[in-house]
Enzyme design. Structure first.
Site, mmCIF file in Angstrom:
data_model
loop_
_atom_site.group_PDB
_atom_site.id
_atom_site.type_symbol
_atom_site.label_atom_id
_atom_site.label_comp_id
_atom_site.label_asym_id
_atom_site.label_seq_id
_atom_site.Cartn_x
_atom_site.Cartn_y
_atom_site.Cartn_z
ATOM 1 N N HIS A 1 -51.028 -23.559 75.006
ATOM 2 C CA HIS A 1 -51.766 -24.734 74.540
ATOM 3 C C HIS A 1 -52.905 -24.279 73.625
ATOM 4 O O HIS A 1 -53.309 -23.110 73.649
ATOM 5 C CB HIS A 1 -52.330 -25.512 75.719
ATOM 6 C CG HIS A 1 -51.289 -26.206 76.537
ATOM 7 N ND1 HIS A 1 -51.612 -27.213 77.418
ATOM 8 C CD2 HIS A 1 -49.938 -26.044 76.618
ATOM 9 C CE1 HIS A 1 -50.506 -27.648 78.000
ATOM 10 N NE2 HIS A 1 -49.480 -26.947 77.542
ATOM 11 N N GLU B 1 -56.146 -24.727 73.658
ATOM 12 C CA GLU B 1 -57.317 -24.146 74.319
ATOM 13 C C GLU B 1 -57.021 -22.728 74.812
ATOM 14 O O GLU B 1 -57.869 -21.838 74.689
ATOM 15 C CB GLU B 1 -57.754 -25.025 75.500
ATOM 16 C CG GLU B 1 -58.218 -26.405 75.098
ATOM 17 C CD GLU B 1 -57.101 -27.456 75.060
ATOM 18 O OE1 GLU B 1 -57.418 -28.642 75.073
ATOM 19 O OE2 GLU B 1 -55.901 -27.075 75.017
ATOM 20 N N CYS C 1 -55.867 -30.440 79.361
ATOM 21 C CA CYS C 1 -54.975 -30.660 80.501
ATOM 22 C C CYS C 1 -55.495 -29.827 81.679
ATOM 23 O O CYS C 1 -56.373 -28.978 81.501
ATOM 24 C CB CYS C 1 -53.551 -30.262 80.137
ATOM 25 S SG CYS C 1 -53.268 -28.474 80.088
ATOM 26 N N CYS D 1 -55.458 -26.015 81.032
ATOM 27 C CA CYS D 1 -56.480 -25.582 80.079
ATOM 28 C C CYS D 1 -57.882 -25.709 80.657
ATOM 29 O O CYS D 1 -58.726 -24.831 80.442
ATOM 30 C CB CYS D 1 -56.360 -26.375 78.786
ATOM 31 S SG CYS D 1 -54.839 -25.996 77.882
#
Length: 172
Positions: free
Chosen positions: A51, A53, A81, A84
């Site tokens: 992801h 991040e 999320c 993350c």
């Protein structure tokens, strides 16, 4: 627009064109300078953990040669999320600036709410079986680690520096 959020947003928009992953971007800032950038690379890398991040954290850690991003802030195009958010906490980042909400992410097909529900104990569809096995053997590595004089307890260092309350969802 904030200059760092603009970078995160541009990374998200570039991802729409590249097709490398979802429309998410992030950058990590320390002392007013970008030290790490990332976009969602899930599809490009065949890595569900890639992801924006996470890739930004990896980039910042590499650039700063540390696992501890204390003193850094993260700017991300969307509310993180759960994975993350956990990585941000583990990295010891204290401030998150985000653009879109988790509801906005749900509106374009991302299922973060499903994970939040799971963490709250709502696993009514039995979509994930979590089964403890062989603790009598696996605990031995923990026992050996506990005896080491030169161990680094990096999570303890991060927790001691936290100024806000952290809620951990533990499912034993």
């Amino acid at each position: 627009m904030n200059e760092f959020m603009k970078v995160a947003n541009e990374l998200a928009k570039e991802n729409i064109i590249s097709g490398y992953g979802g429309p998410f971007g992030a950058c990590i800032v320390k002392d007013g300078k970008i030290v790490g950038k990332g976009s969602n690379l899930v599809l490009k890398n065949n890595d569900p953990s890639a992801h924006a991040e996470i890739t930004a954290i990896r980039d910042a850690c590499k650039n700063l040669n540390t696992y501890d991003l204390n003193g850094c802030e993260i700017y991300t195009s969307c509310y993180p999320c759960p994975m993350c958010l956990s990585a941000i906490i583990w990295a010891n980042i204290k401030t998150i600036y985000y653009g879109n909400t988790k509801e906005d992410a749900a509106n374009i097909g991302f299922r973060d709410e499903y994970i939040y529900d799971y963490l709250e104990g709502n696993n009514s569809d039995n979509s994930l079986d979590v089964i403890q096995i062989d603790r009598d053997e696996t605990i031995k590595a923990f026992d050996e680690f506990l005896k080491k004089d030169d161990k680094t307890i990096y999570w303890l260092k991060a927790i001691k520096k936290m100024k806000k309350t952290i809620f951990f969802y533990l499912n034993f």
